[in-house]
Design an enzyme around this catalytic site. Structure first.
Site, PDB file in Angstrom:
ATOM      1  N   CYS A  86     -16.219   6.453 -21.679  1.00  0.00           N
ATOM      2  CA  CYS A  86     -15.568   7.291 -22.684  1.00  0.00           C
ATOM      3  C   CYS A  86     -14.560   8.215 -21.986  1.00  0.00           C
ATOM      4  O   CYS A  86     -14.874   8.800 -20.966  1.00  0.00           O
ATOM      5  CB  CYS A  86     -16.634   8.110 -23.412  1.00  0.00           C
ATOM      6  SG  CYS A  86     -15.995   9.469 -24.400  1.00  0.00           S
ATOM      7  N   HIS A 140     -12.848   9.440 -36.569  1.00  0.00           N
ATOM      8  CA  HIS A 140     -13.542   9.153 -35.305  1.00  0.00           C
ATOM      9  C   HIS A 140     -14.284   7.816 -35.367  1.00  0.00           C
ATOM     10  O   HIS A 140     -14.384   7.109 -34.359  1.00  0.00           O
ATOM     11  CB  HIS A 140     -14.495  10.297 -34.926  1.00  0.00           C
ATOM     12  CG  HIS A 140     -14.774  10.310 -33.455  1.00  0.00           C
ATOM     13  ND1 HIS A 140     -13.782  10.351 -32.501  1.00  0.00           N
ATOM     14  CD2 HIS A 140     -15.937  10.224 -32.756  1.00  0.00           C
ATOM     15  CE1 HIS A 140     -14.311  10.315 -31.291  1.00  0.00           C
ATOM     16  NE2 HIS A 140     -15.623  10.231 -31.414  1.00  0.00           N
ATOM     17  N   THR A 178     -18.589  16.370 -26.315  1.00  0.00           N
ATOM     18  CA  THR A 178     -17.954  15.383 -25.445  1.00  0.00           C
ATOM     19  C   THR A 178     -16.741  15.983 -24.733  1.00  0.00           C
ATOM     20  O   THR A 178     -15.831  16.480 -25.391  1.00  0.00           O
ATOM     21  CB  THR A 178     -17.521  14.161 -26.289  1.00  0.00           C
ATOM     22  OG1 THR A 178     -18.684  13.582 -26.841  1.00  0.00           O
ATOM     23  CG2 THR A 178     -16.784  13.136 -25.445  1.00  0.00           C
ATOM     24  N   GLU A 182     -21.492  15.094 -21.900  1.00  0.00           N
ATOM     25  CA  GLU A 182     -21.688  16.003 -23.045  1.00  0.00           C
ATOM     26  C   GLU A 182     -22.342  17.312 -22.613  1.00  0.00           C
ATOM     27  O   GLU A 182     -23.049  17.360 -21.600  1.00  0.00           O
ATOM     28  CB  GLU A 182     -22.541  15.315 -24.111  1.00  0.00           C
ATOM     29  CG  GLU A 182     -21.757  14.426 -25.068  1.00  0.00           C
ATOM     30  CD  GLU A 182     -21.247  13.125 -24.478  1.00  0.00           C
ATOM     31  OE1 GLU A 182     -21.780  12.693 -23.443  1.00  0.00           O
ATOM     32  OE2 GLU A 182     -20.302  12.550 -25.042  1.00  0.00           O
ATOM     33  N   CYS A 229     -10.285  11.649 -27.588  1.00  0.00           N
ATOM     34  CA  CYS A 229     -10.089  11.281 -29.003  1.00  0.00           C
ATOM     35  C   CYS A 229     -10.752  12.265 -29.963  1.00  0.00           C
ATOM     36  O   CYS A 229     -10.319  12.373 -31.111  1.00  0.00           O
ATOM     37  CB  CYS A 229     -10.642   9.893 -29.288  1.00  0.00           C
ATOM     38  SG  CYS A 229     -10.909   8.865 -27.875  1.00  0.00           S
ATOM     39  N   CYS A 274     -12.565   1.668 -28.706  1.00  0.00           N
ATOM     40  CA  CYS A 274     -13.128   2.013 -27.394  1.00  0.00           C
ATOM     41  C   CYS A 274     -14.347   1.164 -27.065  1.00  0.00           C
ATOM     42  O   CYS A 274     -14.516   0.732 -25.920  1.00  0.00           O
ATOM     43  CB  CYS A 274     -13.423   3.507 -27.297  1.00  0.00           C
ATOM     44  SG  CYS A 274     -14.875   4.072 -28.184  1.00  0.00           S
TER      45      CYS A 274
HETATM   46 FE1  SF4 Z   1     -15.303   8.521 -26.343  1.00  0.00          FE
HETATM   47 FE2  SF4 Z   1     -14.804   6.398 -27.896  1.00  0.00          FE
HETATM   48 FE3  SF4 Z   1     -15.318   8.813 -28.994  1.00  0.00          FE
HETATM   49 FE4  SF4 Z   1     -13.022   8.340 -27.673  1.00  0.00          FE
HETATM   50  S1  SF4 Z   1     -13.726   7.385 -29.576  1.00  0.00           S
HETATM   51  S2  SF4 Z   1     -14.308  10.161 -27.510  1.00  0.00           S
HETATM   52  S3  SF4 Z   1     -13.716   6.993 -26.048  1.00  0.00           S
HETATM   53  S4  SF4 Z   1     -16.738   7.536 -27.784  1.00  0.00           S
END
Ligand code: SF4
Length: 483
Positions: free
Chosen positions: A100, A294, A191, A259, A104, A301
């Site tokens: 990750c 999201h 995150t 996180e 985003c 991803c």
């Molecule tokens: Fe992480 Fe995927 Fe969420 Fe982007 S969309 S923050 S890569 S889990």
């Protein structure tokens, strides 16, 4: 100000005065600490790919506010093409990190808040949208990373925010004055917050009038007075402090997002950074918009991450001498099928997106929620198939130190070899990558990241238009009154 690259991003983090704890200790230097470096490397790639890379045109775009070149991770979607590019970009970068890259969440928070504040201003006569636009310009101009801070600790899930025994289980306003507001509470599972410049706070569930002190959206620096971050543990994170890289599996980019629990102890936020203050009627809309944006991402991803898992699994089959077995090939086909199904969903919800009143484009929420619901299942199945093909050594292999040990290394070398022509170390490295990408933390993230499965099911039911489906059926069945 120019777009940041990876180095200037790292340097900008050094300038922050973050209050961070991990493993019971205060961390003075986040940027050079082995616990955080993989997550910072992942986020840095969102900067590195935006200039001078073959994918520059995907990772950068033009600001609709200023006409200047900006990093796409700070952009407000202006078309379905922008939404599609988002998904393609996420798949591409996830294939490079196998992890990750965190940026985003804040991006989705900016887009969701942008659309909702426009509608609030139009209906209430407030000026939240103008404030948000000025804030967005600041983010774009300085190419900042924003953490999307939605999830509250929630305490007793059976009680609404205002009925909790401890009033801090949801972030709430404790003071309003002529300069701004003071907020208290915490945000969970944050995150990338340790390596973000800013956090955009939003409420986490729909609210009634009795919860209006909890209806708050605002932005603050991650190092604002009163902000404290407690970093979360991950599967095998202690290996990062051991030295060596083999046992980490993905030494450069780590596992999921890094996180933290972010505690907000009476944090002051000036009015120009407040985008919702007690308008509880709009909380549900903001939550829905953010969640759908999201959830759109996850077929991007996670497809990119799955590309790497499929590659690692195929390599393991080769090292094990099983790549040509028909059942192995069939299982790899199944992994590809599941991955592409996720990707289809994300592309579809982007193609079916539409303009909101603000002009910003929003995804089709039914399709976006369906994508994320699939992720909660398909990633587990992809991991299961990977374990099946890769073999038990991904869970039982000795350490890198054993391999390097002058006395016993020869035994590890000899007995962990597969097909003769492939070095044992390559097989061990690949097995560790599979372990890293399909183990505990990575799987749980697929289940609960962007909301738990039940949250998607609630939205799927709401969007499904069951009444129309019943009418279609009644008409075909010749039920009286239906034409
Ligand atoms: Fe992480 Fe995927 Fe969420 Fe982007 S969309 S923050 S890569 S889990």
């Amino acid at each position: 100000m120019a777009l940041k690259d990876g180095n200037s991003y790292r340097e900008s983090l050094r300038a922050l005065k973050l209050k961070v704890y991990a493993f019971g200790e205060k961390i003075e230097n986040v940027v050079d600490h082995p616990l955080f470096q993989p997550h910072i490397n992942s986020a840095a790639l969102t900067y590195e790919l935006a200039q001078g890379s073959a994918a520059e045109t995907l990772f950068s775009t033009t600001s609709h506010l200023t006409g200047k070149k900006i990093n796409r991770f700070t952009h407000i979607h202006q078309s379905t093409d922008d939404l599609i590019k988002k998904v393609k970009m996420l798949r591409l970068i996830a294939g490079k990190t196998g992890s990750c890259f965190q940026r985003c969440v804040g991006w989705d928070a900016l887009n969701a808040t942008y659309t909702v504040t426009f509608e609030m201003d139009r209906e209430l006569g407030t000026d939240y949208h103008q404030r948000l636009r000025r804030y967005l310009e600041y983010i774009q101009e300085n190419d900042l990373m924003v953490a999307g801070s939605m999830t509250d600790p929630k305490g007793d899930r059976g009680l609404s925010p205002g009925k909790q025994k401890d009033p801090d289980m949801y972030v709430h306003i404790v003071e309003k004055n002529d300069k701004g507001i003071v907020i208290r509470g915490a945000k969970a599972h944050q995150t990338g917050v340790i390596n973000s410049h800013e956090m955009l706070v939003m409420p986490t569930i729909a609210m009634g009038e009795e919860d209006k002190a909890y209806a708050v959206a605002c932005a603050l620096p991650t190092d604002a007075p009163g902000v404290l971050h407690i970093f979360g543990r991950q599967t095998n994170d202690g290996r990062r402090m051991e030295g060596g890289d083999l046992d980490l599996g993905n030494a450069k980019y780590g596992i999921v997002g890094g996180e933290a629990l972010t505690v907000l102890e009476d944090v002051f936020v000036p009015w120009e950074r407040v985008f919702m203050c007690e308008e509880y009627q709009y909380v549900g809309l903001l939550v829905e918009r953010f969640a759908s944006y999201h959830r759109q991402n996850y077929g991007g991803c996670k497809a990119g991450v799955s590309d790497v898992i499929i590659g690692a699994t195929s390599a393991m089959a080769e090292y094990n001498g099983a790549a040509k077995a028909s059942h192995v090939r069939d299982k790899v086909v199944e992994m590809v099928h599941l991955t592409e199904t996720l990707y289809c969903g994300s592309i579809a919800c982007s193609c079916e997106g539409a303009a909101t009143a603000s002009g910003a484009y929003f995804v089709d929420p039914l399709l976006a929620n369906t994508v994320k619901q699939n992720v909660t299942r398909f990633i587990y199945e992809i991991a299961r198939l990977s374990h099946d093909i890769s073999g038990g050594s991904i869970a039982t292999m000795p350490s890198e130190k054993d391999l390097r040990n002058p006395e016993i290394g020869k035994h590890v070398e000899k007995y962990f070899k597969g097909v003769a022509e492939f070095p044992t170390e390559d097989r061990m490295r690949m097995a560790r990558l599979v372990e890293n990408m399909t183990g505990g933390t990575a799987l749980v993230e697929s289940m609960h990241g962007a909301g738990s499965p039940q949250a998607q099911r609630v939205m799927i039911l709401r969007q499904a238009n069951l009444g129309r489906k019943v009418r279609l059926a009644k008409k075909l069945a010749g039920v009286q009154g239906e034409k």
